[in-house]
Write a protein that holds these residues in place. Structure first.
Motif, PDB file in Angstrom:
ATOM      1  N   LYS A   1       0.846  -1.195   0.000  1.00  0.00           N
ATOM      2  CA  LYS A   1       0.000   0.000   0.000  1.00  0.00           C
ATOM      3  C   LYS A   1       0.880   1.242   0.000  1.00  0.00           C
ATOM      4  CE  LYS A   1      -1.082   0.574   4.934  1.00  0.00           C
ATOM      5  NZ  LYS A   1      -2.199   0.697   5.872  1.00  0.00           N
ATOM      6  N   LEU A   2       0.305   2.332  -0.507  1.00  0.00           N
ATOM      7  CA  LEU A   2       0.986   3.618  -0.505  1.00  0.00           C
ATOM      8  C   LEU A   2       0.507   4.410   0.708  1.00  0.00           C
ATOM      9  CD1 LEU A   2       0.770   4.594  -4.263  1.00  0.00           C
ATOM     10  CD2 LEU A   2       2.792   3.854  -3.007  1.00  0.00           C
ATOM     11  N   PHE A   3       1.447   4.914   1.464  1.00  0.00           N
ATOM     12  CA  PHE A   3       1.170   5.671   2.672  1.00  0.00           C
ATOM     13  C   PHE A   3       1.542   7.119   2.385  1.00  0.00           C
ATOM     14  CE2 PHE A   3       2.068   7.107   7.013  1.00  0.00           C
ATOM     15  CZ  PHE A   3       0.991   6.572   7.697  1.00  0.00           C
ATOM     16  N   LYS A   4       0.543   8.005   2.315  1.00  0.00           N
ATOM     17  CA  LYS A   4       0.775   9.387   1.910  1.00  0.00           C
ATOM     18  C   LYS A   4       0.620  10.355   3.077  1.00  0.00           C
ATOM     19  CE  LYS A   4      -0.941   8.658  -2.750  1.00  0.00           C
ATOM     20  NZ  LYS A   4      -1.892   9.076  -3.774  1.00  0.00           N
ATOM     21  N   GLN A   5       1.393  11.405   3.018  1.00  0.00           N
ATOM     22  CA  GLN A   5       1.278  12.487   3.988  1.00  0.00           C
ATOM     23  C   GLN A   5       0.008  13.277   3.675  1.00  0.00           C
ATOM     24  OE1 GLN A   5       4.628  15.111   3.868  1.00  0.00           O
ATOM     25  NE2 GLN A   5       3.998  16.243   5.681  1.00  0.00           N
ATOM     26  N   LYS A   6      -0.763  13.569   4.691  1.00  0.00           N
ATOM     27  CA  LYS A   6      -2.001  14.327   4.509  1.00  0.00           C
ATOM     28  C   LYS A   6      -1.689  15.795   4.242  1.00  0.00           C
ATOM     29  CE  LYS A   6      -4.648  11.305   7.524  1.00  0.00           C
ATOM     30  NZ  LYS A   6      -5.434  11.202   8.755  1.00  0.00           N
ATOM     31  N   ALA A   7      -2.646  16.480   3.643  1.00  0.00           N
ATOM     32  CA  ALA A   7      -2.477  17.910   3.372  1.00  0.00           C
ATOM     33  C   ALA A   7      -2.320  18.660   4.695  1.00  0.00           C
ATOM     34  CB  ALA A   7      -3.685  18.441   2.606  1.00  0.00           C
ATOM     35  N   PHE A   8      -1.359  19.532   4.757  1.00  0.00           N
ATOM     36  CA  PHE A   8      -1.080  20.373   5.926  1.00  0.00           C
ATOM     37  C   PHE A   8      -0.657  19.570   7.161  1.00  0.00           C
ATOM     38  CE2 PHE A   8      -4.395  22.565   3.426  1.00  0.00           C
ATOM     39  CZ  PHE A   8      -3.614  23.604   2.944  1.00  0.00           C
TER      40      PHE A   8
ATOM     41  N   ALA B   1       6.538  15.625  11.644  1.00  0.00           N
ATOM     42  CA  ALA B   1       6.530  14.898  12.916  1.00  0.00           C
ATOM     43  C   ALA B   1       5.273  14.038  13.049  1.00  0.00           C
ATOM     44  CB  ALA B   1       6.622  15.877  14.080  1.00  0.00           C
ATOM     45  N   LYS B   2       4.121  14.586  12.702  1.00  0.00           N
ATOM     46  CA  LYS B   2       2.870  13.811  12.785  1.00  0.00           C
ATOM     47  C   LYS B   2       2.861  12.692  11.755  1.00  0.00           C
ATOM     48  CE  LYS B   2      -0.075  17.350  14.788  1.00  0.00           C
ATOM     49  NZ  LYS B   2      -1.275  18.166  14.648  1.00  0.00           N
ATOM     50  N   PHE B   3       3.388  12.964  10.556  1.00  0.00           N
ATOM     51  CA  PHE B   3       3.471  11.935   9.517  1.00  0.00           C
ATOM     52  C   PHE B   3       4.359  10.788   9.984  1.00  0.00           C
ATOM     53  CE2 PHE B   3       5.803  10.298   5.771  1.00  0.00           C
ATOM     54  CZ  PHE B   3       4.743   9.684   5.123  1.00  0.00           C
ATOM     55  N   GLU B   4       5.517  11.109  10.559  1.00  0.00           N
ATOM     56  CA  GLU B   4       6.424  10.076  11.059  1.00  0.00           C
ATOM     57  C   GLU B   4       5.773   9.262  12.177  1.00  0.00           C
ATOM     58  OE1 GLU B   4       9.913  12.245  12.159  1.00  0.00           O
ATOM     59  OE2 GLU B   4      10.675  12.263  10.096  1.00  0.00           O
ATOM     60  N   LYS B   5       5.010   9.913  13.044  1.00  0.00           N
ATOM     61  CA  LYS B   5       4.319   9.202  14.127  1.00  0.00           C
ATOM     62  C   LYS B   5       3.296   8.220  13.546  1.00  0.00           C
ATOM     63  CE  LYS B   5       1.633   9.801  18.308  1.00  0.00           C
ATOM     64  NZ  LYS B   5       0.898  10.686  19.172  1.00  0.00           N
ATOM     65  N   ARG B   6       2.499   8.675  12.565  1.00  0.00           N
ATOM     66  CA  ARG B   6       1.516   7.781  11.924  1.00  0.00           C
ATOM     67  C   ARG B   6       2.207   6.620  11.214  1.00  0.00           C
ATOM     68  NH1 ARG B   6      -1.826   8.636   7.795  1.00  0.00           N
ATOM     69  NH2 ARG B   6      -0.548  10.248   6.854  1.00  0.00           N
ATOM     70  N   LEU B   7       3.334   6.907  10.544  1.00  0.00           N
ATOM     71  CA  LEU B   7       4.079   5.870   9.843  1.00  0.00           C
ATOM     72  C   LEU B   7       4.623   4.840  10.829  1.00  0.00           C
ATOM     73  CD1 LEU B   7       5.290   4.721   7.271  1.00  0.00           C
ATOM     74  CD2 LEU B   7       7.207   6.311   7.551  1.00  0.00           C
ATOM     75  N   ASN B   8       5.188   5.284  11.940  1.00  0.00           N
ATOM     76  CA  ASN B   8       5.705   4.364  12.956  1.00  0.00           C
ATOM     77  C   ASN B   8       4.594   3.501  13.544  1.00  0.00           C
ATOM     78  OD1 ASN B   8       8.407   5.088  12.737  1.00  0.00           O
ATOM     79  ND2 ASN B   8       8.193   6.749  14.211  1.00  0.00           N
ATOM     80  N   GLU B   9       3.423   4.090  13.763  1.00  0.00           N
ATOM     81  CA  GLU B   9       2.289   3.319  14.282  1.00  0.00           C
ATOM     82  C   GLU B   9       1.849   2.257  13.278  1.00  0.00           C
ATOM     83  OE1 GLU B   9      -0.546   6.392  15.110  1.00  0.00           O
ATOM     84  OE2 GLU B   9       0.405   6.929  17.018  1.00  0.00           O
TER      85      GLU B   9
ATOM     86  N   SER C   1       8.929  11.845  -2.707  1.00  0.00           N
ATOM     87  CA  SER C   1       8.282  13.107  -2.410  1.00  0.00           C
ATOM     88  C   SER C   1       7.701  13.671  -3.698  1.00  0.00           C
ATOM     89  CB  SER C   1       9.280  14.082  -1.805  1.00  0.00           C
ATOM     90  OG  SER C   1       8.658  15.314  -1.541  1.00  0.00           O
ATOM     91  N   ASP C   2       6.490  14.188  -3.610  1.00  0.00           N
ATOM     92  CA  ASP C   2       5.826  14.780  -4.762  1.00  0.00           C
ATOM     93  C   ASP C   2       5.306  16.149  -4.363  1.00  0.00           C
ATOM     94  OD1 ASP C   2       4.640  15.121  -7.255  1.00  0.00           O
ATOM     95  OD2 ASP C   2       2.791  14.115  -6.637  1.00  0.00           O
ATOM     96  N   HIS C   3       5.999  17.203  -4.781  1.00  0.00           N
ATOM     97  CA  HIS C   3       5.622  18.583  -4.462  1.00  0.00           C
ATOM     98  C   HIS C   3       5.470  18.800  -2.947  1.00  0.00           C
ATOM     99  CE1 HIS C   3       5.126  19.426  -8.681  1.00  0.00           C
ATOM    100  NE2 HIS C   3       4.372  18.356  -8.802  1.00  0.00           N
ATOM    101  N   GLY C   4       6.401  18.244  -2.170  1.00  0.00           N
ATOM    102  CA  GLY C   4       6.404  18.452  -0.733  1.00  0.00           C
ATOM    103  C   GLY C   4       5.580  17.457   0.065  1.00  0.00           C
TER     104      GLY C   4
END
Length: 54
Positions: A5-12, A16-24, A37-40
């Motif tokens: 599966k692809l795990f994407k960073q949410k808008a805004f 730190a929160k993205f890394e926490k969700r990824l670790n979980e 990375s695609d446009h940040g």
């Protein structure tokens, strides 16, 4: 058959929160294979694995 599966960073969402969700998610038995990375926005390819291989 492997599950991916692809795990994407949410808008805004901060890094730190993205890394926490990824670790979980990784604690649930997903292993990161690749990061991009695609446009940040960070995107991680995850593969389902067995959490404990005894």
């Amino acid at each position: 058959m492997d599950e991916y599966k692809l795990f994407k960073q949410k808008a805004f969402e901060s890094i730190a929160k993205f890394e926490k969700r990824l670790n979980e998610t990784c604690q649930l038995g997903w292993k990161p294979l690749s990061i991009s990375s695609d446009h940040g926005v960070s995107i991680v390819l995850l593969q389902k694995t067995e959490k404990y291989n005894y």
